[in-house]
Every structure is written in structure tokens, then in C-alpha cells.
Design a protein around this motif. Structure first.
Motif, short mmCIF file in Angstrom:
data_model
loop_
_atom_site.label_atom_id
_atom_site.label_comp_id
_atom_site.label_asym_id
_atom_site.label_seq_id
_atom_site.Cartn_x
_atom_site.Cartn_y
_atom_site.Cartn_z
N THR A 234 0.85 -1.19 0.00
CA THR A 234 0.00 0.00 0.00
C THR A 234 0.88 1.23 0.00
N LEU A 235 0.67 2.10 -0.98
CA LEU A 235 1.39 3.37 -1.08
C LEU A 235 0.43 4.51 -0.76
N THR A 236 0.88 5.47 0.03
CA THR A 236 0.03 6.61 0.39
C THR A 236 0.78 7.91 0.12
N GLY A 237 0.00 8.96 -0.06
CA GLY A 237 0.58 10.28 -0.27
C GLY A 237 -0.42 11.36 0.08
N MET A 238 0.09 12.50 0.48
CA MET A 238 -0.77 13.65 0.76
C MET A 238 0.00 14.94 0.50
N VAL A 239 -0.74 15.98 0.10
CA VAL A 239 -0.19 17.31 -0.09
C VAL A 239 -1.19 18.30 0.48
N SER A 240 -0.69 19.25 1.24
CA SER A 240 -1.53 20.32 1.77
C SER A 240 -0.81 21.65 1.58
N VAL A 241 -1.43 22.57 0.88
CA VAL A 241 -0.87 23.90 0.65
C VAL A 241 -1.86 24.92 1.21
N GLY A 242 -1.46 25.62 2.26
CA GLY A 242 -2.36 26.55 2.91
C GLY A 242 -1.86 27.98 2.87
N ASP A 243 -2.79 28.90 3.10
CA ASP A 243 -2.49 30.32 3.22
C ASP A 243 -3.26 30.81 4.43
N TRP A 244 -2.59 30.84 5.58
CA TRP A 244 -3.23 31.20 6.85
C TRP A 244 -2.64 32.52 7.32
N ALA A 294 4.73 3.98 2.59
CA ALA A 294 4.62 2.64 2.01
C ALA A 294 4.49 1.64 3.14
N ASP A 295 3.60 0.67 2.94
CA ASP A 295 3.40 -0.42 3.91
C ASP A 295 3.39 -1.72 3.12
N TRP A 296 4.37 -2.58 3.39
CA TRP A 296 4.55 -3.80 2.59
C TRP A 296 4.47 -5.02 3.51
N ALA A 297 3.52 -5.89 3.22
CA ALA A 297 3.40 -7.15 3.97
C ALA A 297 4.36 -8.16 3.36
N ILE A 298 5.58 -8.21 3.88
CA ILE A 298 6.58 -9.11 3.31
C ILE A 298 6.27 -10.57 3.63
N LEU A 299 5.54 -10.78 4.73
CA LEU A 299 5.02 -12.10 5.11
C LEU A 299 3.60 -11.90 5.62
N PRO A 300 2.77 -12.95 5.65
CA PRO A 300 1.42 -12.78 6.18
C PRO A 300 1.39 -12.20 7.59
N SER A 301 2.45 -12.39 8.35
CA SER A 301 2.47 -11.92 9.73
C SER A 301 3.43 -10.75 9.95
N THR A 302 4.05 -10.25 8.89
CA THR A 302 5.08 -9.22 9.08
C THR A 302 4.92 -8.10 8.06
N ASN A 303 4.91 -6.86 8.56
CA ASN A 303 4.84 -5.68 7.71
C ASN A 303 6.04 -4.78 7.99
N ILE A 304 6.57 -4.19 6.94
CA ILE A 304 7.55 -3.12 7.08
C ILE A 304 6.96 -1.86 6.47
N ARG A 305 7.35 -0.72 6.97
CA ARG A 305 6.76 0.53 6.51
C ARG A 305 7.81 1.63 6.49
N ALA A 306 7.56 2.60 5.64
CA ALA A 306 8.41 3.78 5.53
C ALA A 306 7.51 4.99 5.31
N ASN A 307 7.85 6.09 5.97
CA ASN A 307 7.09 7.33 5.84
C ASN A 307 8.04 8.52 5.78
#
Length: 401
Positions: A234-244, A294-307
Motif C-alpha cells: 500500500t502506497l500513500t501520499g498527501m499534499v496540503s498547501v495553505g495560506d493562513w 509505504a506499507d509492505w506485507a513481506i510475510l502474512p504476519s510481518t509488515n515493514i513501513r516507511a514514511n
């Protein structure tokens, strides 16, 4: 409650009561026998011992009553909701030190702030994948307690009023088999913010300025995405551009003493203060951010992730009430990005489901400023800065019973 096949109605009431006790208490005299405190009108030369209260002692009471009603419509491709709400916030203060026990002014009457809110939203689905939505709302909120009672006494601010917030949002959503996204633009106007600015002269006399009608404008665009190229990733992404930014100036605010007499100068002219903040950025929050994950299920019982998280357009915090002259924009902190890694492993332990979580935060050991207070001239050399933590590690286990 179902009104018809397509309309549901809900409603309710909410009642709350709060009592806060505010005081200072002597915990340890460090070998002394007592401390002489002259802040209690009922005992001007009070000998304060361990466990006694000193300096100030008061009760703050807040009663809140509200109701809401909401109707929701849902038929085929169209859904909509509208709601209304009303409330009353009541404040009262009882002061044990600044007034004699016999003084009826030691306890105030209830000060009431009725408020009204309404909001509505609509969502239209073009098909199973595409939809558009819009939301609009108007909210009122009672001023905070310290804006109602001035000078840390029972001086009621007769000019205190509700803060008003108007917000609108327009967006688009997409839902595919392995990709989803939400895009929205928003605009929020925060009106009639109430502040009090306190002054002390060389003789320790207290003065207060009621600063009313300060407005702030928050607007921007946000995008969120999720993509699953394969079942395990699963890959995720977000962008927020504000003018406060602050949206107006407040000019010629009078100053009053604790007896509500207006302060004048030696020539008898009123002493006035200004708050010159129109167009200045709101501080203490990054206004441009983006993230990748990114969240990768390398095994059914194990996930590695990076953000990876990025923060930019991050302006130092400052007190807008102190801007009584036209000055520069508050200092902009350096932008930064942080990489985090993590691992989760699930297993059985003694017949129970368990898991181990391990994380490495700020993997690249990036040096960055997590917070800052603006200084003289709004430059880096005068700012009070706080560095964020370097590379850190955590590991933990959890057992589900």
C-alpha cells in the motif's frame, strides 16, 4: 428517527457543569517556618505554612447547555445533511483573596453567552468511482473565561462577545479498484476573536485593553491518495498547501484600569493601542506539508513501513497583540523533511495474539527546528528556537487477551 424512506432525523441535548479551583499552595518551605503573603484581603499579613494557599485563590464555574437537530437525505446518487444547534455558555467567578468575605462582589452573577450554529453538506455520486461534495457551516463559540473576567479579578468584560467562524469546502473523490484519491479546497474565516492585553506601570498598577474584532483567514487545498499496485503493498501520499493569515488591523483600542477608568496621558488625551497584523502569517504551524508512505506485507504476519514527512512555510510563533507598529513578517523557519521506518510482526504467545513493533524515527538524523518563538526584527539571530530530536529508536510488544 426515520421520517420517510429517504430522510432520517436525529436530535439531542447536552448538559455540562464544570468547577475549577485556582490557587497556589506551599509545598515545601525549604526549612523555613512560614512565608508572609499580603495578597489575601481577609488576612493582609498572612503567615503561610506548608499546605496553605497563597498569592491567589478563586473558583471558576462554567455551565453549558445545548441542543442539536439534524436531518439526513439519501436517495440513489444524492445524499445531503443539514443540522442546526444552539447553546448557552454561562460563566461565574468566586474570589477568596481579592475581596473581603463580607463583600458581595466576591462572587459574580452568571454571565451568559448564547450561541448558534448551522452546517450543511451535499455529496453527489456520478458513478461507483467518482463523486463531488460540498460543505458549508457557520459556528459561534463563547469567549474563553480569561476574556470574560479581567485583571485576574471579578471585573466583567462587558464587551466580550462570541467568536464567529464561517467555513466552506468543495471537493472531488475517486474510488477505483486499487487507487483512491480525495481533493478538496477550503476557506475558513474566523471572526471577532476576543483578546485582552494587560499592562503594568512602574507603580505596579494593572491596566487592561479589550481587543475585539480580530479576524483570521485560513484557506488552502488538500490532496490525499492511496494506491495498492499489489495486494501486499500500500502506497500513500498527501499534499496540503495553505495560506493562513491575520485578516485585519484593530485600531485605537482604549486602556482601562481595574476600576474601569480610561487611561489618559499627562495632557488628558486617551492612551490607545493598535494591533497591526493585517496580512501577517499565522505562526506555529507548517502551512505547506506533504507526505509519502509505504506499507509492505513481506510475510502474512510481518509488515515493514516507511514514511517521509515534509514541513514548509513554517512561521515562528508570536503574540499578535504585541504588534502595535507595522513590522516585518514573522520569521520563517527552515523547511525540513523526516524519514521514519518501522516493522510490525504478529505471532501467537501462550495462546494469545501478540505483536512486536519496532520503529526508527528520523532515520537520516536530520537536524531541524521543530518550534520557534519570533524575536526582535523577525530574523533568525533573535529567534528562540527548539531543535527536534535526532535519530531515535523504539521497540514494544503487545498481547491481546
Amino acid at each position: 428517527t426515520e421520517i420517510s424512506e429517504f430522510i432520517d432525523f436525529t436530535g439531542g441535548i447536552d448538559l455540562r457543569m464544570y468547577k475549577g479551583e485556582h490557587y497556589q499552595e506551599v509545598v515545601d518551605l525549604l526549612g523555613g517556618l512560614y512565608y508572609i503573603d499580603d495578597n489575601d484581603e481577609n488576612d493582609p499579613n498572612k503567615l503561610v505554612r506548608e499546605g496553605d494557599k497563597f498569592s491567589y485563590y478563586d473558583f471558576g464555574f462554567t455551565n453549558w447547555a445545548g441542543f442539536f437537530a439534524q436531518a439526513e437525505y439519501n436517495k440513489e446518487a444524492l445524499s445531503a445533511v443539514i443540522s442546526v444547534a444552539g447553546s448557552n455558555t454561562a460563566y461565574k467567578r468566586k474570589d477568596f483573596f481579592n475581596y473581603l468575605d463580607s463583600d458581595p462582589q466576591r462572587e459574580t452573577d452568571w454571565i451568559n453567552f448564547p450561541a448558534f450554529s448551522t452546517k450543511g453538506g451535499v455529496n453527489y455520486r456520478f458513478d461507483t468511482q467518482n463523486n463531488v461534495f460540498a460543505n458549508i457551516g457557520y459556528f459561534e463559540r463563547a469567549p474563553f473565561n480569561d476574556a470574560v473576567f479581567q485583571n485576574f479579578q471579578n471585573d466583567v468584560n462587558a464587551d466580550a462577545e462570541n467568536q464567529k467562524i464561517f467555513s466552506a469546502e468543495l471537493g472531488y473523490g475517486f474510488r477505483g479498484s486499487n487507487f483512491r484519491a480525495d481533493l478538496n479546497v477550503y476557506r475558513t474565516k474566523w471572526m471577532d476573536r476576543t483578546f485582552t492585553r494587560r499592562f503594568t506601570d512602574p507603580n505596579d498598577n494593572q491596566f487592561t485593553a479589550n481587543i475585539l474584532g480580530i479576524d483570521a483567514l485560513h484557506q488552502g487545498v488538500e490532496l490525499e491518495m492511496q494506491y495498492r499496485p499489489v495486494e501486499a503493498l500500500t502506497l500513500t501520499g498527501m499534499v496540503s498547501v495553505g495560506d493562513w493569515k491575520w485578516d485585519n488591523d484593530v485600531i485605537d483600542v482604549p486602556i482601562f484600569d481595574e476600576n474601569q477608568n480610561q487611561l489618559v496621558d499627562d495632557e488628558g488625551e486617551p492612551v490607545l493601542v493598535n494591533v497591526l497584523i493585517d496580512g501577517l502569517k499565522v505562526g506555529n504551524s507548517a502551512q505547506t506539508t506533504f507526505a509519502l508512505g509505504a506499507d509492505w506485507a513481506i510475510l502474512p504476519s510481518t509488515n515493514i513501513r516507511a514514511n517521509y514527512n515534509y514541513a514548509g512555510d513554517y512561521f515562528a510563533d508570536y503574540n499578535p497583540l504585541g504588534r502595535d507598529e507595522r513590522g516585518p513578517q514573522t520569521w520563517e523557519m527552515p523547511a525540513y523533511g523526516l524519514l521514519d521506518l518501522g516493522l510490525t510482526h504478529r505471532f501467537e504467545f501462550g495462546g494469545f495474539n501478540a505483536q512486536i513493533n519496532a520503529n526508527v524515527f528520523n532515520v537520516l538524523d536530520t537536524e531541524y527546528l521543530s518550534d520557534a518563538q519570533n524575536g526582535s526584527g523577525s530574523v533568525a539571530q533573535t529567534a528562540l528556537v527548539y531543535y527536534g530530536p535526532g535519530r531515535t529508536y523504539t521497540i514494544g510488544a503487545k498481547i491481546n487477551f
